[in-house]
Design an enzyme around this catalytic site. Structure first.
Site, PDB file in Angstrom:
ATOM      1  N   TYR A  20       6.881  -9.965   6.729  1.00  0.00           N
ATOM      2  CA  TYR A  20       6.742  -8.586   6.858  1.00  0.00           C
ATOM      3  C   TYR A  20       7.071  -8.117   8.471  1.00  0.00           C
ATOM      4  O   TYR A  20       7.343  -8.890   9.365  1.00  0.00           O
ATOM      5  CB  TYR A  20       5.459  -7.976   7.008  1.00  0.00           C
ATOM      6  N   ASP A  34       0.541  -1.015  -0.029  1.00  0.00           N
ATOM      7  CA  ASP A  34      -0.016  -0.071  -0.240  1.00  0.00           C
ATOM      8  C   ASP A  34       1.119   1.460  -0.333  1.00  0.00           C
ATOM      9  O   ASP A  34       2.424   1.034   0.474  1.00  0.00           O
ATOM     10  CB  ASP A  34      -0.957  -0.230   1.357  1.00  0.00           C
TER      11      ASP A  34
END
Length: 243
Positions: free
Chosen positions: A110, A51
């Site tokens: 992540y 994003d």
């Protein structure tokens, strides 16, 4: 022939990875530079869709050309000379034509970084927290994630996903100093906004605003409105993609 590109980027200036009609993205910059150097229209397919504002320490993408007009080493050098300062290529390598940057990936990892004392050198890539957090309890909650495979509760509302099933294989908070921590999570795939929503919900647990049973209920009910807030993008990094 198909080639993989391995690269990293600071996502602060970009509208995410994926091409957007009204914004500069990492994909658009990589495609622009490859097309200029290879003197043909090149389309790159990434391992995921980070994003806006999210960073990547090790990201992969593939592109197809009949033949490179230079060595892979030279292409890396030329790409780094042409790309903006906040995108860096580490390698270009030939792969089998059926190896896909997105669909061949086995796992993605992540990290989300936080710090608990004001530090001007961490502000850009870590979230400053001003309240006490119960990290042992947060790790108990993180372990619960691996008992489930439907994470609709952490998917951004309105996302056009066909399934909310993900297989999480690792989820844990790590302490790196007296005032800094990061959350590490590995899965075969991630939903849009999933990691930041998971972190926000775990922080609710760490503040004793949500019990472990309540955390389970959030997952089982599958409603985004029941989970914690989505945390700021600046502290989230795609750390690695494994094939």
């Amino acid at each position: 022939m198909r080639y993989f590109v391995w690269f990293s980027y600071d996502g602060g200036r970009y509208h995410g990875w994926q091409l957007q009609p009204n914004g500069v993205t990492v994909q658009s910059e990589l495609q622009r530079c490859l097309s200029l150097l290879l003197r043909q229209d090149v389309t790159v397919t990434g391992a995921g869709r980070t994003d806006a504002g999210v960073h990547a320490r090790r990201m992969a993408a593939h592109f197809d050309v009949e033949q490179l007009p230079m060595s892979c080493t030279d292409l890396v050098h030329k790409l780094n000379g042409l790309l903006p300062y906040d995108i860096g290529v580490s390698a270009v390598e030939p792969v089998d034509v059926d190896k896909h940057a997105r669909f061949s990936a086995l796992a993605r990892t992540y990290h989300y970084y936080i710090h608990t004392r004001k530090d001007p050198f961490r502000q850009q890539y870590s979230l400053e927290i001003h309240y006490q957090l119960d990290f042992p309890l947060m790790n108990e909650a993180a372990a619960i994630l691996m008992e489930y495979d439907d994470f609709g509760a952490f998917c951004k509302a309105g996302s056009d996903v066909k399934t909310t099933i993900c297989h999480v294989t690792q989820a844990q908070w790590h302490q790196t100093s007296d005032t800094s921590w990061y959350f590490e999570i590995t899965a075969n795939r991630f939903l849009r906004n999933m990691v930041r929503a998971v972190v926000g919900t775990l922080i609710e647990v760490g503040r004793h605003r949500l019990s472990l049973d309540g955390f389970r209920q959030v997952i089982e009910q599958g409603r985004r409105t029941q989970a914690g807030e989505s945390m700021p993008a600046k502290a989230l990094f795609l750390e690695n993609v494994r094939y």
